[in-house]
Design an enzyme around this catalytic site. Structure first.
Site, PDB file in Angstrom:
ATOM      1  N   SER A  11      -1.069-116.702   8.263  1.00 54.01           N
ATOM      2  CA  SER A  11      -2.191-115.753   8.289  1.00 54.01           C
ATOM      3  C   SER A  11      -1.711-114.299   8.376  1.00 54.01           C
ATOM      4  O   SER A  11      -0.598-114.024   8.843  1.00 54.01           O
ATOM      5  CB  SER A  11      -3.072-116.047   9.510  1.00 54.01           C
ATOM      6  N   GLU A  30       4.788-113.822   4.134  1.00 57.41           N
ATOM      7  CA  GLU A  30       3.915-114.043   2.971  1.00 57.41           C
ATOM      8  C   GLU A  30       2.579-114.469   3.560  1.00 57.41           C
ATOM      9  O   GLU A  30       2.493-115.488   4.250  1.00 57.41           O
ATOM     10  CB  GLU A  30       4.563-115.114   2.104  1.00 57.41           C
ATOM     11  N   CYS A  69      -2.158-120.311  -1.042  1.00 55.38           N
ATOM     12  CA  CYS A  69      -2.170-118.840  -0.962  1.00 55.38           C
ATOM     13  C   CYS A  69      -2.559-118.223  -2.300  1.00 55.38           C
ATOM     14  O   CYS A  69      -2.910-117.054  -2.365  1.00 55.38           O
ATOM     15  CB  CYS A  69      -0.833-118.317  -0.486  1.00 55.38           C
ATOM     16  N   GLU A 107      -9.836-112.956   3.156  1.00 49.42           N
ATOM     17  CA  GLU A 107      -9.567-114.315   2.697  1.00 49.42           C
ATOM     18  C   GLU A 107     -10.438-115.337   3.452  1.00 49.42           C
ATOM     19  O   GLU A 107     -10.529-115.294   4.674  1.00 49.42           O
ATOM     20  CB  GLU A 107      -8.087-114.639   2.942  1.00 49.42           C
ATOM     21  N   GLY A 147       1.314-113.040  10.811  1.00 44.32           N
ATOM     22  CA  GLY A 147       2.433-112.344  10.156  1.00 44.32           C
ATOM     23  C   GLY A 147       2.546-110.911  10.642  1.00 44.32           C
ATOM     24  O   GLY A 147       3.636-110.411  10.922  1.00 44.32           O
TER      25      GLY A 147
END
Ligand code: NAP
Length: 528
Positions: free
Chosen positions: A241, A264, A301, A392, A245
């Site tokens: 997430s 990432e 992703c 997201e 991150g």
């Protein structure tokens, strides 16, 4: 056999008192094995071993590292059904996906083995001395890439094999000469332990130093934070997430010695459908995108979470066809109750925003942990004003943004956060009329796709899996493919160093026969 213990180097260890279990989302019950979270003393032991291992491992030849990486691949395959069954029991994902991901993991390990065996990846460059140069003599300078030191890798929840224990980050770091400490993902600790046992076996069989690999159990953020703050850790790899991150990135930046965190993170992967394409094939595009949005229960992703077009009857038709097509898909299981709950919460938050229209929201979510797929539509002006709509929603969800005109379409793209991918759907000759849209998309993404879908990440040297923040913390690097090795190395120069003391890659004779840049010419020839 799963023991529930940590691997501190080659030793199984469980000194702590905090334990946890993994969860079978398909059966909606806990799995039996009990995992013990690592203690501070175990973390210190793993980092100390990794630091000691680095002193020998950094100088291990490419040929030997290749043997190690290939042995890991073979040991993973030897785990056979035990691994596949454990993977499925911890993720709710089907056997076919488990086997596909295992194939990808093994393939990644072997491609790094080929890379380091060949050897030219170190980018050796040599500028020989010119002692008679006026007004100053030129020294002899020789450069190559060298490993950073112990790397901590956070396993990803949505890729228990390919982005976890022996996944891309670990394979690249081990190939570069860095020892790896994996912070196992708590949702698939059993899969993690099995793969860790394969790595340890391979390390022992190929004579790698103890500490070249450790696997740390934890449930909760403390252990991961301690690892990132540990002074003996020199770099971090993460997939997950934005919240997680970013927290780790900030922790690493606050250290006395800041270190790189290659994270990432989230992406909504905008898809732009141009007018002629919409007009000519809205039905077929709707079917293609219903499949892409629901693939893997949307837990990729690269999931297409945002579809952009210019208002027209064709766009309205596309929205209805997509909504109908997605409602016909059978709902599927999510990875874990927490991820399912996060999906529901984020989806409902978006749906409750003013001026959004829900065009599909599957209402037969009968089985626990199964996701109900959904489509929402909104106009360009509303989207531009509301940042909540840009976030997201991890799962089988997508939003169609209907823009007034091409200027608004460009504005919407330019106002997006950084993304892993952008897709352009166009009819022949149409794209050339939309250079502004394409340019805006290029500015926001790491990979641009023409007339396809963003899901499905090919592992090959030309793949870029990364992009402007927050899709990744450093858009100069890819997390997939052999060039991902560059995250774990730094350039290093020798000046006027005696030939016999140089690493083989830089010696006059070029004993490894690698390709080098010698006095500005690429060559495999020895230096006379
Ligand atoms: P996550 O919450 O980011 O966690 C990933 C790993 O990082 C876990 O091992 C977690 O430890 C650790 N971690 C998270 N925050 C931390 C912190 N502040 N300090 C130290 N360690 C930390 O991701 P997740 O568990 O995979 O899934 C949660 C959500 O992330 C999903 O619902 C989804 O929204 C998003 N996600 C996105 C992608 C993507 O590719 N876009 C992929 C996966 C997940 P613990 O679990 O032990 O706490």
């Amino acid at each position: 056999m799963i023991t529930g213990k940590n691997y501190i180097g080659s030793k199984l260890s469980a000194k702590g008192s905090k334990t946890y279990k993994t969860f079978n989302p398909e059966l909606n019950i806990e799995n039996e094995p009990i995992y013990t979270e690592a203690t501070i003393s175990e973390i210190n032991e793993a980092t100390q071993l990794a630091t000691e291992a680095f002193e020998t491992y950094k100088a291990v030849s490419g040929e030997k590292k290749a043997k190690f990486l290939r042995a890991i691949a073979d040991e993973i395959l030897a785990l056979d059904d035990t691994l596949i069954k454990t993977y499925c029991s911890e993720t709710g994902l089907p056997e076919g996906r488990a086997k596909g991901e295992r194939g990808r993991t093994v393939g990644q390990l072997r491609s790094f083995a080929d890379l380091v065996e060949e050897g030219s990846w170190v980018e050796a460059s040599i500028d020989t001395a010119q002692p008679n140069r006026e007004p100053m003599p030129k020294p002899d300078l020789r450069k190559l890439l060298v490993p950073l030191g112990p790397v901590v890798v956070f396993g990803a929840s949505n890729f228990p094999l390919a982005y976890s224990t022996a996944g891309g980050d670990t394979a690249a770091a081990l190939a570069s000469g860095c020892p790896v400490i994996v912070k196992s993902h708590p949702m698939h600790a059993g899969t993690g332990e099995l793969v860790a046992s394969a790595i340890i076996k391979a390390a022992e069989a190929t004579g790698m130093p103890n500490g070249v690999f450790s696997n740390i159990n934890s449930s909760g953020i403390d252990v991961g934070a301690q690892l990132v703050k540990h002074p003996q850790v020199k770099a971090v790899g993460f997939t997950g997430s934005i919240k997680g991150g970013r927290a780790l990135y900030d922790l690493a930046a606050q250290r006395e010695e800041p270190i790189p965190v290659f994270a990432e993170m989230g992406s909504i992967n905008p898809v732009v459908i141009l007018p002629a394409a919409l007009n000519n094939r809205s039905e077929a595009l709707a079917e293609t995108y219903a499949n892409s949005i629901t693939l893997g229960t949307g837990q990729f992703c690269t999931n297409p979470g945002l579809i952009l077009g210019i208002k027209s009857q064709s766009l309205s038709d596309f929205v209805s066809s997509l909504s109908n097509a997605i409602l016909e898909k059978e709902p599927t299981c999510m990875l874990h109750p927490n991820i399912h709950e996060a999906y529901q919460t984020k989806k409902e938050k978006v749906m409750s925003q003013t001026d959004t229209a829900i065009t599909a929201n599957l209402n037969s979510d009968t089985k626990p942990n199964y996701a109900s797929q959904a489509v929402v539509t909104v106009d360009g002006g509303t989207f531009l004003k509301n940042p909540i709509l840009h976030q997201e929603v991890f799962g089988p969800f997508s939003m169609v943004v209907q823009c007034d005109d091409v200027d608004q379409l460009e504005a919407v793209i330019s106002n997006l956060e950084g993304q892993l991918t952008g897709t352009l759907i166009a009819d022949s000759d149409e794209a050339s009329e939309y250079s502004g849209v394409i340019s805006a998309l290029q500015n926001r993404v790491g990979r641009i796709i023409y007339n396809g879908v963003p899901t499905g990440v090919e592992v090959c040297p030309s793949m870029v899996h990364g992009g402007p923040y927050p899709s990744s913390t450093d858009s100069r690097f890819t997390a997939v493919g052999i060039h991902s090795i560059k995250r774990w190395v730094r350039p290093f120069s020798y000046q006027d160093w005696p030939n016999e003391l140089l690493p083989d890659e830089l010696k006059n004779e070029n004993p490894l026969g690698i390709s080098r840049l010698v006095n500005n010419s690429q060559t495999k020839a020895a230096i006379e």
